[in-house]
Design a protein around this motif. Structure first.
Motif, PDB file in Angstrom:
ATOM      1  N   ARG A 608       0.445  -9.747   9.618  1.00  0.00           N
ATOM      2  CA  ARG A 608      -0.066 -10.104   8.298  1.00  0.00           C
ATOM      3  C   ARG A 608       0.943  -9.773   7.211  1.00  0.00           C
ATOM      4  N   ALA A 630      -3.956  -7.859   2.058  1.00  0.00           N
ATOM      5  CA  ALA A 630      -5.061  -8.489   1.336  1.00  0.00           C
ATOM      6  C   ALA A 630      -6.300  -7.594   1.325  1.00  0.00           C
ATOM      7  N   ASP A 631      -6.321  -6.565   2.191  1.00  0.00           N
ATOM      8  CA  ASP A 631      -7.529  -5.753   2.338  1.00  0.00           C
ATOM      9  C   ASP A 631      -7.432  -4.370   1.700  1.00  0.00           C
ATOM     10  N   HIS A 667      -5.843  -1.630  10.140  1.00  0.00           N
ATOM     11  CA  HIS A 667      -6.164  -3.045  10.284  1.00  0.00           C
ATOM     12  C   HIS A 667      -6.556  -3.450  11.701  1.00  0.00           C
ATOM     13  N   ARG A 673      -5.882 -11.957   6.737  1.00  0.00           N
ATOM     14  CA  ARG A 673      -6.063 -12.691   5.486  1.00  0.00           C
ATOM     15  C   ARG A 673      -4.741 -12.712   4.743  1.00  0.00           C
TER      16      ARG A 673
END
Length: 720
Positions: A608, A630-631, A667, A673
């Motif tokens: 990612r 993104a998280d 993660h 994402r």
């Protein structure tokens, strides 16, 4: 007649007076000697009798004196005992003696992970607790509890003998106190805590635990009064509710729940023995501190229970072969730094100074917390030289500022220690540069705009000539803003900061959440100011969420035990917008290049996108990597507490590796994402400009005012 009378014998005189007196024989001399011996014996008898009489008189005198004094003392003691008897509270009021309430912290899934204050699990009695716990306490603390009258002269004498044999004072060390005397001490001899009389609760407790002779006397009187007022089981019940049993737990119910996640009535022999064994040294023997030491002490208690007939040989062997262990809930000792921070961020009267029992729901994710702890342990175990005193801290949060994990130092599972994530203020180095470029993008700059990286000097009023240099000592000529950030070049950052206005850069960074004092010098762009890791991570969260400020928070809800309605809610989250969303998305795109093409390569994740920034302060005293997916947003700091320079460590090195190790774990199992970034439109290719008109004006679109502003900025930056 005369002749006839002369010839007759005399009848009387001859008998009374013989002619020849008998010769005295030798034996007849004895009577005088016998009389002399008798007189000597009589004399000696009179002397012995005299002294015997004196001794007897003295003995009778002192006997009567001591008898009378004893009677007087007994009357006086009885008076004191009677007085104490009248002051003793009812049993129901004596069970919970905490000066503070308890605080239980729940994670985001409502699972308890930390406890603060004085935990009290509820009232238990000698009849409702497990008989194994009751027997273990008696076997360990006072085997003659049910037969003595409150004090044990034999126990005191034995304790004095042991103390003297070990080279201590007679009252130092072993006290020989009965359970009744220990309970009297727990009641502080009837003295309640008064904040006006003692500086704090610790001073009050220390005064209650004093061991002077006078204090021992008062304790004995109070114990006698308790024996008159309460039954033996009532005294034992008070003791089982008031005694501190480690881990913040007061009383058997709290200890059973804290260590074994069960009620006190359901304790097994080995569990009861472990709790009873804590009474001698609750802090050091607590199983949450040292399970092996606690198990060893419990084995001794089981042996004592066996010797006193509370357990059979078979039961003892079985219990010792299967020692008590912590419940899964109790093993989950995590988030100590986080818990301390939440306690400090909440109101004192509901956290540190509460007299109520409080439950705080927090944002902590125990999976993420463990990932952060494991990341630091892994890197220090494999990539840091043994014996190094370097420290590290890490903060993981969501884009709205909800802190999911926090480690304030290499030592984990601790509380009440220095938290480098929240309390340490350190120079941020190049980790500050994103706020310089955020300001430029907000003003209309493009990530593709060029800036010249070249030797550069400034005259600073009051300081003289200042000539910053790049970390590498090299210069790259004309570079874009994106390249300058990716390579962490110093000269372009200073030029941009001075061109957009230092005050504006300070305002943007402060609005993003950096509350520490920021220097008002050109070195601001290079991170010469100090900030905490929590502040910096929260400011980066503002970039991820699209340009709005963030207040990091850990407390979601606070309520009293037994109440459904919360007394307070979240104290943080997303605030006002700082830069426009397009500028924020473009900045994320620039920061992604830091990881994919620049100094943050070691933080790259295989599955990612990652955006972030490295940072190394002056003389490498601090090394940072702060980045996000993104998280989650995660910040890592590394350095020495005494500001010793790091040897061969920069933000692109070990901090980036710690970040990588943490985020790989964070993660796991999460869907991929993409980062919420916008790739800016590349500059248009134009024909060679005519001599009379600068090329940059031909390339520049927009109105005349915008063109003039851009030309002014380019003149300041020295662009051709």
């Amino acid at each position: 007649m005369t002749d006839s009378r002369r010839g007759k014998n005399r009848l009387v005189a001859d008998r009374r007076y013989p002619k020849t007196p008998p010769k005295a024989s030798k034996p007849r001399k004895a009577p005088p000697a016998k009389r002399k011996t008798t007189r000597a014996k009589a004399k000696r008898g009179r002397i012995v009798g005299f002294f015997t009489g004196i001794i007897s008189w003295v003995f009778r005198f002192f006997f009567r004196l001591f008898l009378r004094a004893g009677l007087v003392a007994a009357i006086i003691i009885a008076g004191f005992v009677g007085y104490e008897y009248t002051t003793l509270p009812p049993v129901s009021e004596a069970l919970d003696g905490r000066a503070r309430g308890s605080v239980q912290l729940l994670d985001r899934d409502s699972v308890a992970f930390a406890w603060r204050g004085d935990q009290f699990g509820g009232v238990v009695t000698a009849d409702t607790v497990s008989p194994h716990l009751k027997n273990a306490v008696i076997a360990t603390e006072d085997r003659r509890f049910y037969s003595h009258f409150g004090i044990s002269p034999r126990g005191v004498a034995s304790a004095v003998r042991i103390n003297l044999s070990e080279g201590r004072g007679p009252l130092s060390g072993h006290g020989g106190s009965t359970i009744t005397q220990q309970t009297a001490k727990l009641l502080c001899l009837g003295v309640t805590f008064d904040p006006n009389a003692w500086k704090n609760e610790a001073e009050y407790v220390a005064d209650c635990r004093r061991g002077s002779l006078y204090r021992k006397g008062k304790e004995a009187v109070y114990a006698l009064a308790m024996e008159l007022k309460y039954s033996k089981d009532e005294i034992l019940s008070i003791y089982l509710n008031r005694a501190y049993m480690g881990g913040g737990a007061y009383g058997a119910a709290a200890a059973a729940e804290r260590y074994f996640s069960k009620p006190a009535s359901a304790l097994s022999p080995q569990e009861g023995a472990m709790i009873a064994g804590l009474l001698t040294a609750p802090s050091s023997l607590a199983p949450t501190s040292n399970i092996e030491r606690s198990q060893a002490r419990a084995a001794t208690v089981l042996r004592l229970m066996n010797e006193q007939g509370f357990l059979t040989d078979e039961q003892t062997r079985a219990a010792q072969a299967n020692p008590a262990v912590l419940s899964d809930k109790a093993k989950t000792q995590t988030g100590g730094y986080f818990a301390d921070w939440v306690m400090q961020s909440g109101p004192d009267f509901f956290t540190r100074d509460t007299t109520e029992d409080v439950v705080i729901s927090t944002t902590l994710d125990q999976r993420i917390q463990k990932a952060a702890e494991d990341a630091i342990k892994t890197v220090f175990a494999t990539k840091v030289r043994e014996g190094s005193k370097a420290q590290a801290a890490i903060v993981v949060m969501s884009a709205d500022g909800a802190v999911r994990g926090m480690v304030g130092g290499r030592q984990t599972n601790v509380s009440g220690v220095f938290n480098r994530a929240t309390q340490a203020k350190r120079q941020t180095g190049s980790a500050f540069k994103p706020f310089v470029y955020a300001t430029a993008l907000e003003l209309g700059y493009s990530p593709y705009d060029p800036v010249t990286d070249e030797p550069f000097c400034m005259n600073i009023p009051g300081s003289g000539r200042w000539c910053p240099e790049n970390y590498s000592g090299q210069y790259y000529g004309a570079v874009t803003l994106t390249e300058a950030l990716a390579k962490s070049l110093n000269i372009p950052a200073v030029k941009i900061s001075e061109s957009v206005g230092r005050d504006l850069v300070r305002k943007v960074s402060e609005d993003f959440g950096i509350q520490s004092s920021l220097t008002d010098t050109p070195a601001l762009a290079l991170g010469a100011s100090e900030a905490s890791l929590l502040e910096m991570t929260g400011a980066y969260a503002g970039i991820l969420n699209g340009g709005s400020s963030v207040t990091p928070y850990g407390l979601r809800e606070l309520r009293l035990v037994g109440e459904d309605q919360p007394l307070m809610g979240t104290g943080g989250g997303i605030g006002e917008r700082v830069i426009n969303e397009e500028a924020a998305r473009q900045l994320i795109w620039m920061m992604e290049k830091v990881v994919s093409q620049g100094t943050g390569g070691r933080a790259k994740l295989s599955d990612r996108q990652v955006a972030g920034k490295t940072g190394t302060s002056q003389e490498a005293r601090d090394a940072w990597f702060i980045g996000f997916t993104a998280d989650y947003v995660t910040g890592v700091w590394m350095g020495y507490d005494d500001n010793t320079p790091l040897a061969g460590v920069t933000g692109s090195g070990l901090p980036a590796e710690i970040w990588h190790e943490a985020m790989v774990r964070v993660h796991e199992g999460l869907p991929v994402r993409p980062l919420p970034m916008i790739e800016p439109t590349p500059p248009r290719q134009v024909a060679q400009p005519q001599p009379q008109q600068p090329a940059q004006q031909q390339d520049q679109g927009g109105n005349a005012l915008e063109n003039a502003l851009n030309q002014l900025l380019r003149d300041i930056l020295g662009q051709n």
